[in-house]
Design an enzyme around this catalytic site. Structure first.
Site, PDB file in Angstrom:
ATOM      1  N   HIS A  30       0.829  -1.197   0.000  1.00 19.78           N
ATOM      2  CA  HIS A  30       0.000   0.000   0.000  1.00 19.78           C
ATOM      3  C   HIS A  30       0.869   1.254   0.000  1.00 19.78           C
ATOM      4  CE1 HIS A  30      -4.117  -1.687   0.963  1.00 19.78           C
ATOM      5  NE2 HIS A  30      -3.324  -2.750   1.051  1.00 19.78           N
ATOM      6  N   ASP A  86      -5.178   6.336   2.263  1.00 22.42           N
ATOM      7  CA  ASP A  86      -5.251   4.945   1.828  1.00 22.42           C
ATOM      8  C   ASP A  86      -6.621   4.372   2.157  1.00 22.42           C
ATOM      9  OD1 ASP A  86      -3.579   2.348   1.091  1.00 22.42           O
ATOM     10  OD2 ASP A  86      -4.772   1.859   2.860  1.00 22.42           O
TER      11      ASP A  86
END
Length: 483
Positions: free
Chosen positions: A21, A121
């Site tokens: 990520h 995120d």
């Protein structure tokens, strides 16, 4: 006092600490910087990872990117005490992230540059409201597939029916934009032992709807159907979804240093073109000794050349595999019998360099989205072996929607087994590498998507246009703050 109005505007990024990520988001930020032509800078607020191993990974990423010379600032947020008493893994992530809210507010308030947008995120959406008083556009960066995004947006509507079925092996789920998805292909993060995870993913999906937009690491060429379904309002009927900016594939390529090629690459240099099947299961991928024995037998019987990245069990308190003890894990005599046509590598390997090598003709993969995009970027067909997260849904897309993969027969939709027998792997490798009709179709599709991925991000491509539209929206202040 600093006059913030005179400083160049910055985009504030809040990435998750997981490497897949973190680096995907930073790579997307670098693409945005490039598209802005210097009109924007990037500020990355770094949460301290909850484990020492993860913190060390993030630190290494930060040091490397901070030295890149690009207009990126990394600001470390103060450490927080990890929560206790949680049941599901996503509950921990949600609560741990949420504890950073006051530190995010303080960091943003202390910036000398005006904030043009905040990007979080997909697992950091509890922080969307941390700087609400700024009244600036706030975006979600979605590092996974459009299919998983569509599913997450549908979770509230699925709740009553789906939670009762997640442990079943029969029936299908209608994910807008996809063919009916067999229940075994539902993401393991929803259907595993911790059913409580569903509630947290459902909450993430609800919060996505309050964002100014969603930036996704995918493209129209890869997922036209599901991206259209989201845009058409089929995922959350009665309420328009935020604009989805498909800017992918976003792939992180490290700056090449002057050093000798990796051992795996040097070995590939001695192999014929498209002759090697590559096996690698990601940064968390580990299989036990019994499964290793089945893989070894399957590869030996298949008869094809192979490069196998084999990792050892994680150390106590860590989820990351260790370097493998090959003598302890592999069947006796395996390395001798396969000498010359196979290499088992017990440590980290440069996956992108391996997939880019002309000797590699197929990829047995856990179907992590970053690995999948890398395989598509280099036109390498796959054998899916999903292990965790949303990888089962990714595998379904690769086989049914994209046609770039040869499935193992134990993963035929009626069931998806994480334990794979030697015969299943042998058959799949033969199908992928040995010239069967199924393998030829997968190779042709992979070659087509390689060209499509590169065209999408090239000047004038669909992803390039989406990126430039997004950056223009942010630069001009045209992106509306969430309601």
């Amino acid at each position: 006092m600093i006059d913030r109005s005179m400083a160049a505007a910055t985009i504030v990024f809040l990435p998750c600490w997981e490497s897949g990520h973190f680096m995907s988001m930073v790579a997307a930020g670098k693409r945005m910087l490039d598209a802005s032509g210097g009109a924007l800078s990037l500020t990355v607020l770094v949460m301290q990872a909850p484990t020492a191993a993860k913190a060390a990974e993030v630190d290494s990423h930060v040091r490397r990117e901070a030295a890149s010379g690009l207009d990126i600032r990394f600001l470390n947020l103060p450490a927080v005490e990890p929560p206790t008493g949680y049941v599901a893994p996503e509950e921990f992530n949600f609560r741990y992230t949420q504890l950073h809210a006051p530190h995010v507010e303080e960091a943003v308030a202390g910036l000398s540059s005006p904030v043009a947008a905040i990007v979080v995120d997909l697992f950091c959406t509890p922080l969307l409201d941390a700087a609400a008083e700024l009244a600036v556009p706030r975006y979600v960066y979605f590092a996974s597939t459009g299919a998983f995004l569509a599913l997450m947006l549908r979770l509230p509507a699925f709740r009553e029916d789906l939670t009762a079925k997640l442990r079943e092996t029969e029936g299908t789920v209608h994910v807008p934009g996809l063919p009916p998805v067999p229940l075994p292909y539902m993401p393991a993060c929803l259907s595993g032992d911790k059913i409580g995870n569903y509630e947290w993913f459902e909450d993430y999906g609800r919060r996505f709807m309050d964002a100014s937009g969603i930036i996704i690491n995918s493209s129209i060429e890869l997922e036209r159907g599901v991206l259209a379904a989201i845009a058409d309002g089929r995922c959350v009927p009665g309420r328009p979804a935020p604009t989805v900016h498909a800017i992918g594939p976003v792939i992180w390529f490290a700056a090449r240093e002057q050093q000798p090629p990796h051992v795996c690459v040097r070995w590939l240099d001695t192999q014929p073109p498209a002759s090697v099947v590559f096996l690698c299961f990601g940064s968390k991928g580990f299989v036990d000794r019994a499964q290793v024995g089945e893989v070894a037998a399957g590869l030996e019987r298949a008869g094809h050349r192979f490069l196998w990245v084999l990792r050892g069990p994680p150390a106590a308190g860590s989820s990351n595999p260790t370097d493998a003890d090959l003598d302890a894990m592999l069947p006796g005599g395996f390395l001798t019998r396969t000498q010359g046509r196979g290499l088992v590598w017990p440590s980290w390997a440069p996956q992108k360099e391996v997939l880019a090598h002309p000797a590699v003709g197929g990829f047995v993969t856990h179907c992590g989205w970053n690995s999948t995009l890398e395989s598509l970027w280099f036109g390498v067909p796959m054998v899916p072996w999903p292990l965790y997260g949303e990888q089962h849904l990714n595998a379904f897309e690769l086989v049914t929607a994209m046609g770039v993969a040869v499935p193992m027969k134990s993963m035929d939709g009626s069931k998806v087994e994480s334990f794979v027998g030697a015969a299943e792997l042998e058959q799949a490798v033969r199908g992928l590498m040995g010239g069967t009709e199924e393998g030829r179709k997968a190779r042709d599709k992979a070659a087509g998507l390689k060209a499509a991925c590169r065209k999408a991000v090239a000047e004038g491509g669909s992803s390039d246009a989406a990126l430039r539209k997004l950056v223009s929206e942010i630069s001009s202040g045209g992106g509306a703050p969430p309601p």
